[in-house]
Enzyme design. Sequence first.
Site, PDB file in Angstrom:
ATOM      1  N   ASP A 410       9.536  -6.148  31.664  1.00  0.00           N
ATOM      2  CA  ASP A 410      10.166  -5.728  32.917  1.00  0.00           C
ATOM      3  C   ASP A 410      11.553  -5.174  32.576  1.00  0.00           C
ATOM      4  OD1 ASP A 410      11.488  -5.590  35.365  1.00  0.00           O
ATOM      5  OD2 ASP A 410      10.514  -7.384  36.159  1.00  0.00           O
ATOM      6  N   HIS A 411      11.717  -3.883  32.752  1.00  0.00           N
ATOM      7  CA  HIS A 411      12.964  -3.249  32.316  1.00  0.00           C
ATOM      8  C   HIS A 411      14.154  -3.642  33.196  1.00  0.00           C
ATOM      9  CE1 HIS A 411      15.210  -0.726  29.802  1.00  0.00           C
ATOM     10  NE2 HIS A 411      14.631   0.432  29.988  1.00  0.00           N
ATOM     11  N   ARG A 412      13.900  -4.290  34.325  1.00  0.00           N
ATOM     12  CA  ARG A 412      15.024  -4.782  35.132  1.00  0.00           C
ATOM     13  C   ARG A 412      15.704  -5.955  34.452  1.00  0.00           C
ATOM     14  NH1 ARG A 412      11.816  -6.085  40.518  1.00  0.00           N
ATOM     15  NH2 ARG A 412      10.537  -7.009  38.874  1.00  0.00           N
TER      16      ARG A 412
END
Length: 438
Positions: A410-412
């Site tokens: 999850d790039h967040r």
Amino acid sequence: MSELLTITLPALGDFDDIEIIEVLIVPGDVIEAEDSTIILESDKATMEIPSPYSGKVVSVHVKVGERISEGTIIAKVEAIEAIKEEPVVEQKEAAPTIAETVAESTAELKVADTESLVEQKKTKLPPMASVNHEEHHSNKFIHASPSIRRYARELGVNLDLVIATGAKGRILKEDVKAFIKGSLAAAPTSGGISVSAMPTIDFSKFGEVEVEPLSRIQKLSGAHLHRSWVSVPHVTQFDEADITELEAFRKSLKSEAEKKGVRLTPLVFMMKAVVAALQAFPRFNASLDSSGERLILKKYFHIGVAVDTPNGLMVPVIRDVDKKGLYDLAAELATTAQRARDGKLLPFDMQGGCFTISSLGGIGGTNFTPIVNAPEVAILGVAKAKMQPVYQPDGSFIAALVLPLALSYDHRVIDGAQGARFTSFLSQVITDIRRVLL
Ligand code: CAO
């Protein structure tokens, strides 16, 4: 020239001097007899006033907020076809609330099954098109009865987006429900993606077909995967590990494992290596809270393992992998996978995972991009190991067993550099499994 017909407010019994709360037509609209023209609201009920005629609206003589009585001119219509009978004014009870309709739409998803399913039920309706017909009236002619129009309006569904399955392209109540179901399945946890439903296609027009219903597990996991796919910004980091020594070690343990009645596959080593990597990179052992503003870091190490079952994909969780030895893990993995295949997993067996491993190594393929099992923030895909020539610093090549790895995250929560560091670390641990002890 066609006849110009006048739509007036018919007698409404006890009602007089009633406020217009919505005007549903604009000049240029082509309407059918029985299509609603305006909505009135008294203190007792709301009423849709249908047109007695089919035709093209030439002029509209009323506006929202105006109070009208019997005989007031609503609109003038260039006739296509006149209807003899008196129009029927529909009076409605309070429309179903969005919550009720969402509950109805998700009724088949109500069997408590997994943690993710519980979250699925909480998913809010995505923002849908506004119901202001003056703003959203498209040129497309919509065939829908007044009651369907009202039903859609109460739920905030733009009928322009609904696929009609009724006779002559009429929109049915089921079509509105199908649209809501499709939107629910596509609903992100936040933000504004709204995906219109797939068109209904009769494939039998093109050749022989057979219809096979999806299993309940496939429907549940499909909705969960879809939600993860649209709500988690994915990046997949590829890497590989030389498992020549690991494989030699695994084979050396084979007869000992057999005596204990277990089968040691590369997967249990992966589970231990992943825990070592999670301990070194705690951000990968975390979940975003529902606000998306805080990270919950977990101090336990429960690893989900994707299992291919006759009914579809299931992800049981093996708990406290950090505290268990290889043989115990192998035994637990075997019994858990078998229970999954037999459909005997309980909801708790699939809850509480920190990180998932999806291993297709026993099947084949060079690599693949797994979907993060939200609310986890990363997943490891393991493909089939293959003998390969590996270049050495002295210019020679050696034959090595190379395992392809794919980490989706999850790039967040995780930056690209962290993703690459995690897989490099994991690769080192797998290459020299003694590092698990460090
Ligand atoms: N490379 C090469 N060989 C591998 C391997 C790899 N990465 N991983 C496993 N193997 C070998 C095993 O060693 C075993 O061979 P031996 O019996 O000679 O040792 C053979 O492949 C079969 O292994 P397995 O699949 O029975 O066991 P496993 O522990 O590797 O996996 C399980 C168990 C439950 C994960 C697996 O059976 C399964 O269901 N995999 C599918 C997961 C899946 O569907 N993922 C996709 C999710 S997204 O749709």
